[in-house]
Design a protein around this motif. Structure first.
Motif, PDB file in Angstrom:
ATOM      1  N   UNK A 115      10.174   0.082 -55.526  1.00 34.70           N
ATOM      2  CA  UNK A 115       9.418  -0.844 -56.363  1.00 34.70           C
ATOM      3  C   UNK A 115       8.734  -0.105 -57.507  1.00 34.70           C
ATOM      4  N   UNK A 116       8.190   1.077 -57.225  1.00 34.54           N
ATOM      5  CA  UNK A 116       7.525   1.854 -58.275  1.00 34.54           C
ATOM      6  C   UNK A 116       8.512   2.273 -59.358  1.00 34.54           C
ATOM      7  N   UNK A 117       9.682   2.787 -58.949  1.00 26.73           N
ATOM      8  CA  UNK A 117      10.709   3.203 -59.898  1.00 26.73           C
ATOM      9  C   UNK A 117      11.240   2.018 -60.686  1.00 26.73           C
ATOM     10  N   UNK A 118      11.433   0.899 -59.999  1.00 25.62           N
ATOM     11  CA  UNK A 118      11.950  -0.306 -60.650  1.00 25.62           C
ATOM     12  C   UNK A 118      11.001  -0.781 -61.740  1.00 25.62           C
ATOM     13  N   UNK A 119       9.718  -0.842 -61.415  1.00 16.91           N
ATOM     14  CA  UNK A 119       8.721  -1.314 -62.395  1.00 16.91           C
ATOM     15  C   UNK A 119       8.629  -0.367 -63.578  1.00 16.91           C
ATOM     16  N   UNK A 120       8.606   0.935 -63.310  1.00 21.68           N
ATOM     17  CA  UNK A 120       8.483   1.924 -64.387  1.00 21.68           C
ATOM     18  C   UNK A 120       9.660   1.828 -65.354  1.00 21.68           C
ATOM     19  N   UNK A 121      10.869   1.789 -64.810  1.00 21.97           N
ATOM     20  CA  UNK A 121      12.046   1.764 -65.674  1.00 21.97           C
ATOM     21  C   UNK A 121      12.192   0.430 -66.401  1.00 21.97           C
ATOM     22  N   UNK A 122      11.794  -0.663 -65.752  1.00 23.57           N
ATOM     23  CA  UNK A 122      11.851  -1.967 -66.417  1.00 23.57           C
ATOM     24  C   UNK A 122      10.886  -1.999 -67.597  1.00 23.57           C
ATOM     25  N   UNK A 123       9.711  -1.425 -67.447  1.00 32.49           N
ATOM     26  CA  UNK A 123       8.747  -1.368 -68.556  1.00 32.49           C
ATOM     27  C   UNK A 123       9.273  -0.476 -69.690  1.00 32.49           C
ATOM     28  N   UNK A 124       9.911   0.630 -69.329  1.00 32.78           N
ATOM     29  CA  UNK A 124      10.505   1.503 -70.342  1.00 32.78           C
ATOM     30  C   UNK A 124      11.560   0.752 -71.150  1.00 32.78           C
ATOM     31  N   UNK A 125      12.416   0.009 -70.461  1.00 28.31           N
ATOM     32  CA  UNK A 125      13.478  -0.723 -71.142  1.00 28.31           C
ATOM     33  C   UNK A 125      12.903  -1.796 -72.057  1.00 28.31           C
ATOM     34  N   UNK A 126      11.853  -2.485 -71.612  1.00 27.17           N
ATOM     35  CA  UNK A 126      11.222  -3.505 -72.454  1.00 27.17           C
ATOM     36  C   UNK A 126      10.568  -2.879 -73.680  1.00 27.17           C
ATOM     37  N   UNK A 127       9.993  -1.690 -73.515  1.00 26.41           N
ATOM     38  CA  UNK A 127       9.405  -0.999 -74.663  1.00 26.41           C
ATOM     39  C   UNK A 127      10.484  -0.648 -75.692  1.00 26.41           C
ATOM     40  N   UNK A 128      11.657  -0.245 -75.206  1.00 27.39           N
ATOM     41  CA  UNK A 128      12.747   0.109 -76.119  1.00 27.39           C
ATOM     42  C   UNK A 128      13.200  -1.071 -76.969  1.00 27.39           C
ATOM     43  N   UNK A 181      21.412  -7.553 -85.201  1.00 31.23           N
ATOM     44  CA  UNK A 181      22.540  -6.631 -85.376  1.00 31.23           C
ATOM     45  C   UNK A 181      22.046  -5.239 -85.751  1.00 31.23           C
ATOM     46  N   UNK A 182      21.101  -5.185 -86.669  1.00 36.48           N
ATOM     47  CA  UNK A 182      20.556  -3.898 -87.096  1.00 36.48           C
ATOM     48  C   UNK A 182      19.795  -3.234 -85.947  1.00 36.48           C
ATOM     49  N   UNK A 183      19.014  -4.033 -85.214  1.00 37.39           N
ATOM     50  CA  UNK A 183      18.266  -3.487 -84.080  1.00 37.39           C
ATOM     51  C   UNK A 183      19.202  -2.954 -82.996  1.00 37.39           C
ATOM     52  N   UNK A 184      20.273  -3.693 -82.739  1.00 40.28           N
ATOM     53  CA  UNK A 184      21.222  -3.249 -81.724  1.00 40.28           C
ATOM     54  C   UNK A 184      21.867  -1.931 -82.126  1.00 40.28           C
ATOM     55  N   UNK A 185      22.253  -1.815 -83.385  1.00 37.56           N
ATOM     56  CA  UNK A 185      22.866  -0.581 -83.859  1.00 37.56           C
ATOM     57  C   UNK A 185      21.909   0.593 -83.675  1.00 37.56           C
ATOM     58  N   UNK A 186      20.658   0.402 -84.050  1.00 34.22           N
ATOM     59  CA  UNK A 186      19.665   1.469 -83.916  1.00 34.22           C
ATOM     60  C   UNK A 186      19.452   1.840 -82.458  1.00 34.22           C
ATOM     61  N   UNK A 187      19.390   0.826 -81.572  1.00 35.01           N
ATOM     62  CA  UNK A 187      19.151   1.082 -80.157  1.00 35.01           C
ATOM     63  C   UNK A 187      20.317   1.843 -79.525  1.00 35.01           C
ATOM     64  N   UNK A 188      21.541   1.412 -79.818  1.00 32.78           N
ATOM     65  CA  UNK A 188      22.713   2.088 -79.256  1.00 32.78           C
ATOM     66  C   UNK A 188      22.805   3.531 -79.736  1.00 32.78           C
ATOM     67  N   UNK A 189      22.475   3.752 -81.004  1.00 28.57           N
ATOM     68  CA  UNK A 189      22.490   5.115 -81.531  1.00 28.57           C
ATOM     69  C   UNK A 189      21.400   5.964 -80.877  1.00 28.57           C
ATOM     70  N   UNK A 190      20.224   5.363 -80.688  1.00 31.48           N
ATOM     71  CA  UNK A 190      19.112   6.097 -80.083  1.00 31.48           C
ATOM     72  C   UNK A 190      19.434   6.507 -78.651  1.00 31.48           C
TER      73      UNK A 190
END
Length: 368
Positions: A115-128, A181-190
């Motif tokens: 649960x701790x790992x799940x919450x941490x990584x889910x928050x990281x993904x939302x921040x991205x 589209x622009x955001x997706x390109x930036x995210x995939x590159x990052x």
């Protein structure tokens, strides 16, 4: 933060992939390669086989023949949950009874993460995806663009090496679609994600993709980078599907290196310095982009890459003035006049004008 969410993109290779339903072959001998970290777009009209190809990579459809590998390891026979692929489809399929954070965390929880790992990584993904602070909201309280971001966070949260997208922006309005589209390109590159995108939107493919595979009738018509696809299409179909072109059937009468001289049935000569692999026995056509053409009033002396005709109509399109002229056996010819030139050029219906373009802009394509 990127390294905490993604392990980097894997190389995806399709070799001799086919898919048949009964006697109908919807994908035929497809050979493709998406390099690690590359965005590859499968582009084509409805029914060309692009979505079936993507679903075979995902494991939702089994190929009738051929092999799919990621970093050289075969995945053709693996079930969906063992392929470690992120998937985002036009229908975001968010769980309406779960919060944003719970939606993103769902896949990790199903994989047995704590649960701790799940919450941490889910928050990281939302921040991205720029949704920090939205964790407790319900999907119904989000805009279309925000729902799309939640679906994207859910697709990347378990660190896939390959991201699969099937018409992901189809439900969004034009302005929001362009932003995403622009955001997706930036995210995939990052994140360094290898991304395979299915779309029928030519502009979307040009904006997003490092490589574009144009599909027709279950086959690959051409694979190349966006600029090469636009400036050096190999066929009538590709030149017509990517942007607009004027086509005139012509035969090759002389070829020296990259210099090609062609003649139409009506006797018009066309000179091209765009490299091509055709010979005098091939059925080809000259393709001229409307923006490559310049207009001058009156009928001018016959010369290569010059056509005179009668103006039929014009249409103001904001940045350009589109003009159509009739040229005898060559049919209707379209010209795009830049808006800054439209003030000094005012062709009217019924007038005779002459179109001319350079050999560097004269494309030679395989005829249909």
């Amino acid at each position: 933060m990127a390294t905490a969410t993604s392990a980097g993109g894997g190389e995806v290779r399709l070799t001799g992939i086919c898919r048949s339903y009964g006697t109908t072959q919807v994908v035929r001998d497809v050979n493709l390669n998406a390099a690690g970290g590359e965005i590859l777009a499968l582009l084509g009209p409805s029914g060309c086989g692009k979505t079936t190809t993507l679903r075979m990579i995902a494991g939702l459809v089994q190929p009738s023949a051929g092999e799919i590998t990621i970093d050289g390891a075969p995945i053709t026979g693996l079930p969906v949950h063992r392929r470690n692929l992120g998937m985002l489809f036009q229908n975001y399929a968010l769980f309406p009874h779960l919060s944003v954070l719970e939606n993103v965390a769902f896949g990790l929880a199903m994989r047995g993460a704590s649960k701790t790992e799940t919450t941490r990584r889910a928050r990281e993904a939302l921040a991205l995806v720029r949704l920090a602070g939205f964790e407790d909201r319900m999907p119904a309280a989000l805009s279309g663009g925000q729902q799309q971001r939640v679906a994207m966070a859910r697709a990347i949260v378990y660190r896939p090496r390959v991201l699969l997208l099937d018409e992901p922006f189809g439900a969004l309005d034009k302005k929001l679609r362009e932003e995403m589209q622009i955001e997706l390109r930036q995210l995939c590159n990052e994140l360094g994600l290898t991304t395979i995108l299915v779309t029928h939107d030519q502009e979307e493919a040009l904006i997003l993709a490092d490589q574009i595979a144009v599909m027709r009738g279950g086959r690959i018509e051409q694979v190349d980078n966006a600029r090469a696809i636009y400036e050096r299409p190999v066929s009538h179909f590709v030149a017509d599907f990517i942007g607009s072109s004027n086509f005139i059937a012509a035969g090759i009468v002389e070829k020296t290196g990259d210099h090609t001289l062609l003649r139409s049935a009506g006797g018009h000569l066309f000179a091209s310095t765009v490299a091509n692999d055709f010979s005098a026995t091939d059925r080809v056509a000259v393709a001229i982009r409307p923006e490559s053409v310049r207009l001058s009033p009156g009928e001018q002396p016959a010369a290569p890459n010059t056509l005179s005709g009668t103006i039929r109509r014009s249409l103001f399109k904001g940045q350009v003035l589109s003009v159509w002229m009739q040229n005898g056996s060559n049919g209707e010819f379209q010209v795009s006049v830049p808006i800054e030139e439209a003030g000094t050029l005012s062709p009217r219906p019924g007038e005779i004008w002459t179109a001319r373009w350079s050999a560097e802009r004269t494309l030679v394509v395989r005829e249909q």
